[in-house]
Enzyme design. Structure first.
Site, PDB file in Angstrom:
ATOM      1  N   GLU A  38     -20.286 -11.429 -38.023  1.00  0.00           N
ATOM      2  CA  GLU A  38     -20.378 -12.422 -36.963  1.00  0.00           C
ATOM      3  C   GLU A  38     -21.582 -12.041 -36.098  1.00  0.00           C
ATOM      4  O   GLU A  38     -21.705 -10.878 -35.701  1.00  0.00           O
ATOM      5  CB  GLU A  38     -19.095 -12.410 -36.116  1.00  0.00           C
ATOM      6  CG  GLU A  38     -19.146 -13.500 -35.065  1.00  0.00           C
ATOM      7  CD  GLU A  38     -17.928 -13.580 -34.166  1.00  0.00           C
ATOM      8  OE1 GLU A  38     -16.981 -12.791 -34.359  1.00  0.00           O
ATOM      9  OE2 GLU A  38     -17.953 -14.437 -33.267  1.00  0.00           O
ATOM     10  N   ARG A 263     -11.507   0.739 -42.991  1.00  0.00           N
ATOM     11  CA  ARG A 263     -12.687   0.773 -42.121  1.00  0.00           C
ATOM     12  C   ARG A 263     -13.224   2.184 -42.029  1.00  0.00           C
ATOM     13  O   ARG A 263     -12.473   3.153 -42.122  1.00  0.00           O
ATOM     14  CB  ARG A 263     -12.296   0.355 -40.697  1.00  0.00           C
ATOM     15  CG  ARG A 263     -12.021  -1.092 -40.507  1.00  0.00           C
ATOM     16  CD  ARG A 263     -11.615  -1.333 -39.052  1.00  0.00           C
ATOM     17  NE  ARG A 263     -12.773  -1.487 -38.178  1.00  0.00           N
ATOM     18  CZ  ARG A 263     -13.360  -2.655 -37.942  1.00  0.00           C
ATOM     19  NH1 ARG A 263     -12.931  -3.750 -38.501  1.00  0.00           N
ATOM     20  NH2 ARG A 263     -14.394  -2.721 -37.125  1.00  0.00           N
ATOM     21  N   LYS A 273     -18.167  -3.699 -32.365  1.00  0.00           N
ATOM     22  CA  LYS A 273     -19.244  -4.396 -31.651  1.00  0.00           C
ATOM     23  C   LYS A 273     -18.849  -4.708 -30.221  1.00  0.00           C
ATOM     24  O   LYS A 273     -19.669  -4.639 -29.311  1.00  0.00           O
ATOM     25  CB  LYS A 273     -19.566  -5.707 -32.386  1.00  0.00           C
ATOM     26  CG  LYS A 273     -20.475  -5.498 -33.577  1.00  0.00           C
ATOM     27  CD  LYS A 273     -21.011  -6.838 -34.054  1.00  0.00           C
ATOM     28  CE  LYS A 273     -20.373  -7.280 -35.340  1.00  0.00           C
ATOM     29  NZ  LYS A 273     -19.759  -8.569 -35.346  1.00  0.00           N
TER      30      LYS A 273
HETATM   31  P1  ATP Z   1     -16.430  -5.376 -34.512  1.00  0.00           P
HETATM   32  O1  ATP Z   1     -14.959  -5.319 -34.347  1.00  0.00           O
HETATM   33  O2  ATP Z   1     -17.147  -4.116 -34.273  1.00  0.00           O
HETATM   34  O3  ATP Z   1     -17.087  -6.559 -33.890  1.00  0.00           O
HETATM   35  P2  ATP Z   1     -16.158  -6.634 -36.938  1.00  0.00           P
HETATM   36  O4  ATP Z   1     -15.389  -6.123 -38.067  1.00  0.00           O
HETATM   37  O5  ATP Z   1     -15.518  -7.707 -36.154  1.00  0.00           O
HETATM   38  O6  ATP Z   1     -16.645  -5.473 -36.059  1.00  0.00           O
HETATM   39  P3  ATP Z   1     -17.823  -8.340 -38.336  1.00  0.00           P
HETATM   40  O7  ATP Z   1     -19.165  -8.834 -37.978  1.00  0.00           O
HETATM   41  O8  ATP Z   1     -16.687  -9.277 -38.331  1.00  0.00           O
HETATM   42  O9  ATP Z   1     -17.557  -7.143 -37.386  1.00  0.00           O
HETATM   43  O10 ATP Z   1     -17.857  -7.542 -39.696  1.00  0.00           O
HETATM   44  C1  ATP Z   1     -18.609  -7.900 -40.803  1.00  0.00           C
HETATM   45  C2  ATP Z   1     -18.051  -7.190 -41.998  1.00  0.00           C
HETATM   46  O11 ATP Z   1     -18.172  -5.790 -41.812  1.00  0.00           O
HETATM   47  C3  ATP Z   1     -16.575  -7.485 -42.186  1.00  0.00           C
HETATM   48  O12 ATP Z   1     -16.353  -7.713 -43.563  1.00  0.00           O
HETATM   49  C4  ATP Z   1     -15.907  -6.248 -41.711  1.00  0.00           C
HETATM   50  O13 ATP Z   1     -14.706  -6.029 -42.391  1.00  0.00           O
HETATM   51  C5  ATP Z   1     -16.934  -5.159 -42.018  1.00  0.00           C
HETATM   52  N1  ATP Z   1     -16.782  -4.032 -41.099  1.00  0.00           N
HETATM   53  C6  ATP Z   1     -16.829  -4.052 -39.748  1.00  0.00           C
HETATM   54  N2  ATP Z   1     -16.592  -2.848 -39.239  1.00  0.00           N
HETATM   55  C7  ATP Z   1     -16.395  -2.017 -40.291  1.00  0.00           C
HETATM   56  C8  ATP Z   1     -16.102  -0.621 -40.429  1.00  0.00           C
HETATM   57  N3  ATP Z   1     -15.956   0.159 -39.363  1.00  0.00           N
HETATM   58  N4  ATP Z   1     -15.976  -0.115 -41.675  1.00  0.00           N
HETATM   59  C9  ATP Z   1     -16.130  -0.895 -42.751  1.00  0.00           C
HETATM   60  N5  ATP Z   1     -16.399  -2.209 -42.699  1.00  0.00           N
HETATM   61  C10 ATP Z   1     -16.535  -2.775 -41.489  1.00  0.00           C
END
Ligand code: ATP
Ligand code: MG
Length: 559
Positions: A38, A263, A273
């Site tokens: 996102e 994760r 984020k």
């Molecule tokens: P945040 O909570 O930090 O905003 P998010 O997971 O919401 O992170 P997204 O932009 O939705 O961020 O994530 C994009 C992709 O990256 C998704 O498929 C998510 O599962 C993966 N992702 C995000 N954080 C991690 C992590 N710590 N380890 C592995 N994959 C991750």
């Protein structure tokens, strides 16, 4: 990615096994994956794990991976984030097949929503958000049906079309799918799939005032792109029944398969984020690319190489079990990479002046230094030497123990690539602080040997005072004082006040590129350094990427 660097590939994991089985059974022909961030912030090291998995799997199975922006929350998303994410994925060395926005599919998604209404699988609910929340039930109590749940299909359709046309204010109506209010999985209790938001979207402008929610958008976007394997993190496991339900009811030509993995969590860091955004907004750090943050842009500015990050992601592997990885694992991957890659230079971080009294006034000479101890391809450079030099303050001790093999009164050390010097006198100011040293040198010892073959145990680094380039150096340490700052009630309260020690009078040998973020160096005996993004010849600024394994100090302090 440079092909001179061998990057370990994570060849076996349960996801690769599942894909192999899908190919063997004929279910999958060409493997298609996507990385779906996102655009509401910058990518961090956790995203690197997902990027390496999605792009790595696609590459190894001769398929492809899309970079898709999951942009269904217009208030939080913007073009700055879109551009930063593209840059970071490219920097890691991956090429996407296409780079769509989920918002490119809004017309198609709207048509799918109408289809669900017409099938009796979705209805417009006119309860408030609070009422919907209250009526959702709990883990032990079932949900309560909305009074609008059995609203006639034609009425839902008309209301939904009017929602799209802008007839209603934010929150007046929502569109929900009709699944099961008694489900043990709360995600299946008639989740909302569209809401009204009168806001401008970074990609679609003011075309829409209704926006689809993530769960509805994600699986259908996967389907539209023909994604065969939709790889996501474990928090989406409970959403998979909804993902599959939507695909079944909409029944697009293609049905992707969702598989979840754990994760990445790293000690001493935040990988969210939202939380990183709080650090940026609260000005606790110097922007998204602060070198202390494990954002990919921060890591780049810190001096991480993309290869070391990819190696790290492959090393930790892909599992279903949550685990926190030690920072040392990441740092070792970087250290190993920089050790082979970084040119060596000499720099003095906390300078102490040394005057060599028997060296002729006004004379200078140039000694030859190897740029890399193991790799002759890196060549050599000429290093100026003169009567006044700087050495590291730590390399001198007035009352030194016997096994202190550096400089102290009456003792002799080797200056790297140059001469042996012996300390004759310590010059102090009125308060007794050491100001400088007076030494003699042995003119026969150039290059580190003497006719009498006497042994000198210690070798220290140095910089010629008149040729030195003065620089600011950021000596970074962990950003947080606790291993799991994300679990702290207030992560701002566990910030490490000493996470950046700045020194302004570091002295560098002249053969160093000073313009921002260009070349990784090992400053001998000190660690790995890179010039900061804003560094210039007029005002050089270096970031300490990482210290060395401290083997020399261990020997010296063994008594
Ligand atoms: P945040 O909570 O930090 O905003 P998010 O997971 O919401 O992170 P997204 O932009 O939705 O961020 O994530 C994009 C992709 O990256 C998704 O498929 C998510 O599962 C993966 N992702 C995000 N954080 C991690 C992590 N710590 N380890 C592995 N994959 C991750
Ligand atoms: Mg997310």
């Amino acid at each position: 990615m440079s092909d001179s660097v061998s990057v370990a590939t994570d060849t076996t994991n349960f996801i690769r096994d599942a894909i192999t089985a899908d190919i063997a059974s004929g279910k999958t022909q060409k493997v298609i994956t996507r990385f779906p961030p996102e655009p509401n912030g910058y990518l961090h090291i956790g995203h690197a794990k997902s990027i390496c998995l999605n792009f790595g799997v696609a590459r190894d199975f001769n398929g492809y991976c899309n970079l898709r922006f999951d942009d269904t929350n217009p208030e939080k998303e913007n073009v700055e984030y879109v551009n930063a994410i593209r840059k970071d994925v490219e920097w890691l060395g991956f090429d996407w097949h296409s780079n769509p926005f989920a918002s490119d599919y809004f017309d198609q998604l709207y048509a799918y929503a109408l289809q669900l209404i017409d099938q009796g699988d979705a209805y417009v609910d006119s309860q408030s958000a609070d009422q919907i929340r209250e009526n959702r039930g709990t883990l032990t109590e079932p949900g309560i049906a909305s009074p609008y749940r059995d609203r006639p299909v034609e009425e839902s359709r008309r209301l939904f079309e009017e929602m799209k046309a802008g007839k209603y204010g934010d929150g007046e109506h929502v569109l929900r799918v009709k699944i099961d209010l008694n489900s043990g999985n709360i995600n299946l209790r008639d989740p909302v799939i569209y809401r009204i938001r009168h806001v401008v979207h970074h990609n679609t402008g003011d075309k829409w005032c209704i926006y689809p929610l993530y769960d509805f958008t994600h699986g259908l976007s996967d389907a539209i792109e023909g994604v065969t394997h939709s790889l996501c993190t474990l928090e989406f496991e409970d959403h998979r029944p909804l993902y599959d339900w939507i695909l079944e009811k909409v029944n697009p030509p293609f049905h992707p398969r969702q598989i979840e993995f754990s994760r990445l969590q790293l000690e001493y860091s935040l990988t969210s984020k939202r939380k990183l955004n709080q650090l940026v907004e609260g000005r606790h750090v110097d922007g998204w690319d602060d070198p202390r943050m494990l954002t990919l842009s921060g890591m780049r500015r810190r001096g991480y190489t993309p290869e070391s990050i990819v190696t790290f992601c492959n090393m930790i592997g892909i599992t279903k079990k949550d685990a926190t990885i030690e920072m040392g694992v990441l740092e070792n991957a970087l250290r190993d990479d920089l050790n082979t890659r970084a040119e060596r230079r000499m720099a003095v971080i906390r300078p102490l002046k040394v005057v060599i009294e028997n060296y002729p006034d006004g004379q200078e000479e140039w000694v030859t230094g190897k740029n890399h101890p193991q790799n002759p391809d890196y060549g050599t450079r000429e290093i100026p030497f003169s009567k006044e030099i700087y050495i590291e303050r730590d390399d001198f001790m007035e009352d030194a123990p016997k096994k202190f093999f550096r400089l102290s009164p009456g003792r002799e050390v080797r200056l790297r690539f140059a001469y042996y010097i012996t300390c004759k006198e310590v010059i102090k100011d009125a308060e007794g602080n050491i100001e400088s040293l007076v030494c003699t040198y042995d003119p026969e010892s150039r290059g580190g040997n003497t006719a009498d073959g006497r042994k000198v145990k210690g070798t220290i680094h140095w910089v010629s005072a008149s040729h030195a380039v003065q620089a600011t150096v950021n000596l970074y340490d962990r950003l947080f004082t606790v291993t799991n700052p994300g679990a702290a009630k207030d992560f701002v309260s566990v910030l490490n006040p000493e996470s950046n020690i700045v020194t302004d009078d570091a002295m560098l040998e002249p053969a160093i590129e000073l313009s921002g973020n260009s070349i990784a160096y090992q400053f001998e005996r000190l660690g790995y350094f890179i010039s900061d993004t804003g560094s210039t010849r007029e005002h050089p600024v270096f970031n300490r990427t990482l210290s060395l394994r401290d083997t020399w100090a261990k020997i010296d302090r063994s008594d």
